[in-house]
Design a protein around this motif. Structure first.
Motif, mmCIF file in Angstrom:
data_model
loop_
_atom_site.group_PDB
_atom_site.id
_atom_site.type_symbol
_atom_site.label_atom_id
_atom_site.label_comp_id
_atom_site.label_asym_id
_atom_site.label_seq_id
_atom_site.Cartn_x
_atom_site.Cartn_y
_atom_site.Cartn_z
ATOM 1 N N GLY A 95 32.337 43.774 42.504
ATOM 2 C CA GLY A 95 31.853 45.111 42.155
ATOM 3 C C GLY A 95 32.811 46.218 42.537
ATOM 4 N N LYS A 96 33.688 45.974 43.474
ATOM 5 C CA LYS A 96 34.639 46.989 43.919
ATOM 6 C C LYS A 96 35.957 46.953 43.152
ATOM 7 N N LEU A 97 36.181 45.892 42.373
ATOM 8 C CA LEU A 97 37.451 45.770 41.664
ATOM 9 C C LEU A 97 37.502 46.737 40.486
ATOM 10 N N PRO A 98 38.662 47.304 40.205
ATOM 11 C CA PRO A 98 38.785 48.229 39.064
ATOM 12 C C PRO A 98 38.712 47.460 37.749
ATOM 13 N N PRO A 99 38.302 48.128 36.668
ATOM 14 C CA PRO A 99 38.287 47.474 35.352
ATOM 15 C C PRO A 99 39.684 46.975 34.993
ATOM 16 N N ALA A 100 39.726 45.787 34.412
ATOM 17 C CA ALA A 100 41.023 45.205 34.048
ATOM 18 C C ALA A 100 40.793 44.111 33.023
ATOM 19 N N ASP A 101 41.876 43.680 32.389
ATOM 20 C CA ASP A 101 41.772 42.554 31.466
ATOM 21 C C ASP A 101 41.434 41.295 32.261
ATOM 22 N N PRO A 102 40.928 40.236 31.603
ATOM 23 C CA PRO A 102 40.452 39.056 32.341
ATOM 24 C C PRO A 102 41.483 38.454 33.292
ATOM 25 N N GLY A 103 42.728 38.293 32.829
ATOM 26 C CA GLY A 103 43.744 37.693 33.685
ATOM 27 C C GLY A 103 44.026 38.520 34.919
ATOM 28 N N THR A 104 44.176 39.823 34.737
ATOM 29 C CA THR A 104 44.423 40.713 35.878
ATOM 30 C C THR A 104 43.230 40.741 36.822
ATOM 31 N N HIS A 105 42.030 40.736 36.244
ATOM 32 C CA HIS A 105 40.819 40.761 37.074
ATOM 33 C C HIS A 105 40.745 39.526 37.963
ATOM 34 N N VAL A 106 41.006 38.341 37.409
ATOM 35 C CA VAL A 106 40.967 37.106 38.202
ATOM 36 C C VAL A 106 42.058 37.120 39.267
ATOM 37 N N ASP A 107 43.245 37.589 38.901
ATOM 38 C CA ASP A 107 44.335 37.660 39.879
ATOM 39 C C ASP A 107 43.973 38.591 41.040
ATOM 40 N N LEU A 108 43.380 39.733 40.727
ATOM 41 C CA LEU A 108 42.966 40.673 41.783
ATOM 42 C C LEU A 108 41.897 40.050 42.671
ATOM 43 N N LEU A 109 40.973 39.329 42.052
ATOM 44 C CA LEU A 109 39.905 38.697 42.822
ATOM 45 C C LEU A 109 40.471 37.663 43.796
ATOM 46 N N VAL A 110 41.366 36.827 43.312
ATOM 47 C CA VAL A 110 41.982 35.816 44.174
ATOM 48 C C VAL A 110 42.789 36.487 45.281
ATOM 49 N N LYS A 111 43.540 37.508 44.927
ATOM 50 C CA LYS A 111 44.354 38.219 45.918
ATOM 51 C C LYS A 111 43.485 38.825 47.016
ATOM 52 N N GLU A 112 42.374 39.463 46.638
ATOM 53 C CA GLU A 112 41.513 40.112 47.627
ATOM 54 C C GLU A 112 40.820 39.085 48.526
ATOM 55 N N THR A 113 40.344 37.990 47.974
ATOM 56 C CA THR A 113 39.689 36.977 48.803
ATOM 57 C C THR A 113 40.673 36.363 49.796
ATOM 58 N N ARG A 114 41.890 36.161 49.354
ATOM 59 C CA ARG A 114 42.890 35.596 50.268
ATOM 60 C C ARG A 114 43.308 36.602 51.336
ATOM 61 N N ALA A 115 43.346 37.869 50.967
ATOM 62 C CA ALA A 115 43.678 38.893 51.956
ATOM 63 C C ALA A 115 42.589 38.975 53.032
ATOM 64 N N LEU A 116 41.334 38.889 52.630
ATOM 65 C CA LEU A 116 40.242 38.911 53.608
ATOM 66 C C LEU A 116 40.285 37.676 54.503
ATOM 67 N N ASN A 117 40.604 36.546 53.920
ATOM 68 C CA ASN A 117 40.634 35.299 54.687
ATOM 69 C C ASN A 117 41.792 35.269 55.674
ATOM 70 N N ALA A 118 42.914 35.882 55.305
ATOM 71 C CA ALA A 118 44.106 35.997 56.178
ATOM 72 C C ALA A 118 44.580 34.643 56.687
ATOM 73 N N GLY A 119 44.499 33.623 55.827
ATOM 74 C CA GLY A 119 45.029 32.316 56.187
ATOM 75 C C GLY A 119 44.210 31.518 57.167
ATOM 76 N N ARG A 120 43.004 31.970 57.501
ATOM 77 C CA ARG A 120 42.208 31.268 58.510
ATOM 78 C C ARG A 120 41.516 30.029 57.962
ATOM 79 N N HIS A 121 41.305 29.973 56.660
ATOM 80 C CA HIS A 121 40.676 28.809 56.047
ATOM 81 C C HIS A 121 41.494 28.427 54.828
#
Length: 387
Positions: A342-368
């Motif tokens: 819900g917080k991600l900006p509007p984007a085409d499908p490929g960019t949206h998925v890339d942003l989603l993966v990037k944000e989840t990995r940033a939150l995880n910070a390599g811990r899992h």
């Protein structure tokens, strides 16, 4: 400690070489072989750093001796001992694979010491280079094989946009235990699968590839729903390396004509439905994961009505099991994933998925660390032809 093998049939020459070795100041362990046959036994029994080879032996002579010793000990330094009248023999021996040569009668302790040290160093460098080259070639070959095993969607007439992302958890790997695929059947239906094999490493990756290829073959052969899942479970049981291995998966068939998606869940998260930039988890019935309780699984179907325009996203738990970035270290989970989307900006499908993966990995910070697979289907007004 230099482990030296002297292959010399002349006792006087052998004694002279041993005395010179003592004068070099090197720490060494000397073994003397009187023939190539004796040398063969010595090389089989112990590790040798350097071979001092006389070119005239009872059972072999000339550069053939160098070639034979190199075959017996390919990563051992070879120094040839030649006579005063054999100037060309040393050069020929080096061309045959020797690291260096020494002329009998013109060898002092300092020269012998330097020659042994440099020959062993060059041999070790050559061995390291050969091992690195072999490792590099194996890695390149494995990468080519893994790239060949990654799915290529089979799409003919579908107007649905397919976006996939695949990230293995293992370092320097292209494949993990997660798998996904998309196939358009002869009936015009779009069939998709996303799955996750338990565990990590090459065994899970191999089983994931096996299940993905089996799924594609069975779908093209006309198998659907519970029958398809039953056959996948039989293949999993036959191919798994340990009886504790299992797999979760989600099957989704998109009927563009009817404007519906039929979902079967085997221990897997339900797909996400996006309509007008709002995303929610679709309500779907769940069945047991494959391989948990063989031959007892029941996988009910859920039919999801689809809007004229929207998106469906299937994913593995690598997207939700990472940390949510807070101090308490809780997992992101499906609710956290929806909040993040819900917080991600509007984007085409490929960019949206890339942003989603990037944000989840940033939150995880390599811990899992886990494999991650995402498959998104997008359609627009007119993309679904309702009957």
């Amino acid at each position: 400690m230099y482990r030296v093998l002297l292959i010399e049939d002349d006792e006087a020459d052998a004694l002279l070489v041993e005395e010179l070795l003592h004068d070099t100041g090197l720490r060494f362990e000397l073994t003397v072989a009187r023939s190539l046959a004796d040398a063969r036994v010595a090389l089989a029994d112990r590790r040798v750093d350097c071979v001092l080879l006389d070119l005239h032996l009872p059972d072999l002579s000339g550069t053939h001796g160098v070639i034979t010793v190199r075959e017996l000990a390919p990563h051992t330094a070879v120094i040839v001992l030649t006579g005063l009248s054999e100037r060309q023999a040393g050069a020929d021996a080096m061309a045959a694979g020797a690291q260096d040569y020494l002329v009998k009668g013109k060898v002092g302790a300092d020269l012998l010491g330097r020659t042994v040290r440099y020959a062993v160093y060059r041999s070790e460098t050559e061995r390291a280079s050969a091992e690195a080259q072999a490792t590099r070639l194996r890695a390149e070959e494995n990468a080519r094989l893994e790239r060949g095993l990654l799915p290529r969607p089979i799409l003919d007439t579908s107007t649905v946009t397919v976006t996939t992302r695949y990230l293995p958890g293992r370092e320097q790997a292209l494949l993990g235990g997660d798998f996904l695929d998309v196939v358009e059947g002869d009936d015009g239906l779009l069939h998709t699968v996303v799955g996750d094999v338990s565990g990590h490493g090459p065994d899970a990756a191999a089983l994931g590839v096996c299940l993905r290829i089996a799924w594609r073959t069975l779908v093209l052969g006309g198998h659907r729903g519970p029958d398809l899942l039953h056959l996948l479970e039989r293949i999993l049981i036959a191919e798994r390396g340990r009886p504790t291995m299992f797999a979760t998966c989600a099957l989704l068939t998109l009927d563009q004509g009817a404007g519906t998606a039929t979902v079967y869940l085997a221990g897997h998260d339900a797909p996400l439905l996006t309509v007008a930039d709002r995303t929610r988890e679709a309500t779907a019935e769940h069945g047991i994961a494959l391989g948990i309780a063989p031959h007892t699984g029941s996988w009910p179907a859920t039919v999801i009505p689809l809007p004229p325009a929207g998106a469906l996203t299937l994913y593995t738990d690598g997207l939700t099991e990472g940390h949510n970035g807070t101090a308490d270290g809780e997992r992101l989970g499906v609710e956290g994933l929806l909040a993040l989307i819900g917080k991600l900006p509007p984007a085409d499908p490929g960019t949206h998925v890339d942003l989603l993966v990037k944000e989840t990995r940033a939150l995880n910070a390599g811990r899992h660390t886990d494999d991650l697979a995402v498959l998104r289907l997008d359609w627009h007004d007119g993309g679904l032809r309702r009957a």
